[in-house]
Design a protein around this motif. Structure first.
Motif, mmCIF file in Angstrom:
data_model
loop_
_atom_site.group_PDB
_atom_site.id
_atom_site.type_symbol
_atom_site.label_atom_id
_atom_site.label_comp_id
_atom_site.label_asym_id
_atom_site.label_seq_id
_atom_site.Cartn_x
_atom_site.Cartn_y
_atom_site.Cartn_z
ATOM 1 N N LEU A 266 73.387 -90.764 55.728
ATOM 2 C CA LEU A 266 73.837 -89.380 55.239
ATOM 3 C C LEU A 266 73.797 -89.124 53.632
ATOM 4 C CD1 LEU A 266 77.201 -87.712 56.758
ATOM 5 C CD2 LEU A 266 76.011 -86.869 54.678
ATOM 6 N N GLU A 267 73.184 -88.426 53.350
ATOM 7 C CA GLU A 267 73.091 -87.800 51.724
ATOM 8 C C GLU A 267 73.793 -86.596 51.517
ATOM 9 O OE1 GLU A 267 69.060 -89.595 50.454
ATOM 10 O OE2 GLU A 267 69.414 -87.271 49.651
ATOM 11 N N MET B 115 81.995 -90.228 54.736
ATOM 12 C CA MET B 115 80.575 -90.269 54.538
ATOM 13 C C MET B 115 80.374 -91.450 53.865
ATOM 14 S SD MET B 115 79.829 -86.461 53.473
ATOM 15 C CE MET B 115 80.009 -84.940 54.515
ATOM 16 N N ASP B 116 81.054 -91.901 53.091
ATOM 17 C CA ASP B 116 80.651 -93.016 52.082
ATOM 18 C C ASP B 116 80.896 -94.336 52.923
ATOM 19 O OD1 ASP B 116 80.326 -91.304 50.032
ATOM 20 O OD2 ASP B 116 82.262 -91.705 48.870
ATOM 21 N N LEU C 112 72.846 -80.020 52.409
ATOM 22 C CA LEU C 112 72.737 -79.373 51.103
ATOM 23 C C LEU C 112 73.766 -78.581 51.078
ATOM 24 C CD1 LEU C 112 68.921 -78.655 50.799
ATOM 25 C CD2 LEU C 112 70.013 -80.634 49.933
ATOM 26 N N ASP C 113 74.645 -78.696 50.184
ATOM 27 C CA ASP C 113 76.067 -77.729 50.090
ATOM 28 C C ASP C 113 75.790 -76.817 48.994
ATOM 29 O OD1 ASP C 113 78.373 -76.886 50.021
ATOM 30 O OD2 ASP C 113 79.487 -78.632 50.591
ATOM 31 N N GLU C 114 75.914 -75.321 49.109
ATOM 32 C CA GLU C 114 75.823 -74.441 48.088
ATOM 33 C C GLU C 114 76.944 -74.486 47.133
ATOM 34 O OE1 GLU C 114 72.197 -71.614 49.467
ATOM 35 O OE2 GLU C 114 74.147 -70.797 49.434
ATOM 36 N N ASN C 115 78.143 -75.143 47.626
ATOM 37 C CA ASN C 115 79.277 -75.047 47.000
ATOM 38 C C ASN C 115 79.369 -76.306 45.949
ATOM 39 O OD1 ASN C 115 80.790 -72.949 48.462
ATOM 40 N ND2 ASN C 115 79.839 -74.270 50.130
ATOM 41 N N ASN C 116 80.279 -76.199 45.014
ATOM 42 C CA ASN C 116 80.348 -77.475 44.170
ATOM 43 C C ASN C 116 81.003 -78.814 44.748
ATOM 44 O OD1 ASN C 116 82.913 -76.657 44.156
ATOM 45 N ND2 ASN C 116 82.861 -75.952 41.873
#
Ligand SMILES: Cc1cc2nc3c(=O)[nH]c(=O)nc-3n(C[C@H](O)[C@H](O)[C@H](O)COP(=O)(O)OP(=O)(O)OC[C@H]3O[C@@H](n4cnc5c(N)ncnc54)[C@H](O)[C@@H]3O)c2cc1C
Length: 448
Positions: free
Chosen positions: A262-263, A254-255, A237-241
């Motif tokens: 990994l989500e 990641m992809d 969970l990333d608080e950045n955009n």
């Protein structure tokens, strides 16, 4: 790309590793009478040599102490550090997934001090008498002529909660592991014993410690679960955009490599954490987890606030109140702050701290040697992040900084990112990470 891996060690502080030792802290010197005032519990009687007390034996303080003895061998340098041994955060993500031994990360303060010609003094600093020039520590008071503070960061949970009980539970049950010590051991045990389900990590806003490290860690843990055949998913969970650095490299890794393991969720501003139901509510979603590690925002170390040297910045709370060009505390003479506690927007990284500390050491040495001031020099950020374990593959960034007068802040000046992690190229990047780390340990501690 005009930048090669071959150049890395030249650009990093590691290339400056050679030291000719020309002094020793324990050498006999003229001993001055200690301060008589009963108020003080003076340890280490002052000598006629100019004394620099460095607080914080992390990447910044260690580099500063060692460089200072090289630039001003006649000075007496005392490193005050509360820990008993040094454990490196850089490369620790590999230890979390059992790829390297703890020994690789652990180093000896005593030997570092012997090699560097300064004294290691184990204690926690907690106060100051500026008039008497005395630093107060848990193991006695120390007189100084110059004070260099490099105490690093603390966690700041205030964006999530002001409930002290929840903060304590987050710290002890779901530690961030972005400061070395037991937190890392707890997290490692959680990862190695994980039976399956959702393992949740967070990326905070602000100028947090080591921008790429949370993404590297997510990749390492996903790789570990995948290779062990554990039915588990890393939820980041990333608080950045978006991913805050090396975004192309991390996104593609990641992809392409981790798929269902990994989500990644950007814009995941956390609004509520319920540790009993193991639920996290963000602005747009709700997530449940089986285990987690919550990385909150960071702030300057508490010591700065205690000494009256802290201010809130556009990035974080309670960072050092210093002149960004001279590192001197505003309104004080001969008191400096460097490392991750600085208020400038430099990347909070080990290489940045190392190169910056050497500049600050030169500033102090010039004062000691009665030489003219020198202009500000940029620190160097150089960071290699691994994206997979088997085979080891990595991506790197190198950058320096320039001052943007219009915005009144420092910015990346020459970012060179090499985000190709695929194939032999990525494997060579990963090997460079080991070479970099080994070089830095020698640079900070000398040969063992
Ligand atoms: C997982 C992870 C991976 C990372 N990877 C990289 C990487 O690949 N490359 C890179 O360049 N950087 C990396 N970093 C960042 C790097 O570790 C930090 O930027 C660096 O440690 C900052 O150095 P510092 O000296 O300012 O702080 P620290 O290294 O935290 O040192 C501060 C020291 O001060 C001491 N201290 C604090 N208060 C007191 C007190 N009152 N009295 C006495 N002692 C005190 C602390 O005990 C500590 O030892 C990583 C960080 C993490 C967490």
């Amino acid at each position: 790309m005009s930048f090669s891996r071959r150049d890395i060690l030249k650009l990093s502080g590691a290339s400056l590793a050679t030291l000719s030792l020309s002094g020793c802290a324990t050498k006999e010197m003229d001993v001055e009478h200690p301060k008589k005032d009963k108020e003080f519990d003076i340890v280490l009687p002052k000598t006629s040599a100019p004394r620099v007390v460095v607080v914080g034996g992390g990447w910044s303080g260690l580099s500063l102490a060692r460089q200072l003895k090289e630039e001003a061998p006649q000075s007496e340098v005392i490193l005050v550090e509360q820990r008993f041994e040094f454990v490196s955060c850089p490369m620790s993500n590999l230890w979390l997934v059992d790829k390297i031994e703890l020994e690789f990360l652990t180093h000896d303060y005593l030997q570092g001090a012997r090699n560097g010609g300064y004294r290691y003094f184990q204690a926690s600093a907690y106060g100051i008498d500026k008039k008497a020039k005395v630093l107060r520590t848990t193991n006695g008071d120390i007189e100084y002529d110059y004070l260099a503070l490099a105490p690093g960061i603390e966690y700041d949970y205030s964006a999530w909660t002001d409930d002290p009980e929840l903060i304590q539970r987050l710290k002890t049950e779901y530690p961030a592991a972005f400061m070395p010590g037991s937190e890392h051991i707890t997290l490692r045990n959680k990862i190695l014993n994980f039976k399956g389900g959702n393992f949740l990590f967070t990326v905070p806003k602000g100028n947090y410690r080591c921008l790429p490290a949370p993404y590297e860690r997510a990749c390492m843990v996903a790789d570990y679960f995948k290779s062990k055949g554990i039915k588990a998913k890393v939820i980041l969970l990333d608080e950045n955009n978006d991913i805050t650095i090396k975004e192309h490299g991390f996104h593609t890794a990641m992809d392409e490599l981790y798929g269902e393991y990994l989500e990644y969720h950007p814009n995941a501003q956390i609004e509520e954490i319920d540790l009993d139901t193991k639920t996290v509510v963000t602005e747009f979603d709700e997530f449940t987890f089986d285990d987690a590690s919550f990385y909150p925002r960071v702030r300057g170390a508490k010591l700065l606030e205690k000494l009256g040297f802290a201010k809130d910045t556009i990035y974080n709370k309670k960072e050092a109140n210093i002149d960004p060009l001279t590192y001197e505390v505003i309104g004080e003479e001969n008191i400096f702050v460097s490392g991750d506690a600085r208020p400038m927007g430099f990347s909070k990284s080990g290489n940045t701290s190392n190169t910056e500390a050497k500049f600050v050491a030169r500033l102090i040495a010039r004062k000691i040697n009665d030489k003219p001031k020198i202009p500000w020099e940029t620190p160097v950020t150089l960071c290699i992040s691994l994206v997979s374990i088997e085979p080891e593959r990595g991506i790197f960034i190198h950058s320096e900084y320039a001052y943007n007068k219009k915005r009144g802040q420092f910015e990346f000046a020459t970012p060179v990112t090499d985000e190709i992690w695929q194939g032999k190229h990525g494997q060579e990047n990963a090997q460079t990470a080991y070479a970099w780390a080994k070089g830095m340990y020698v640079d900070m501690f000398g040969e063992s």
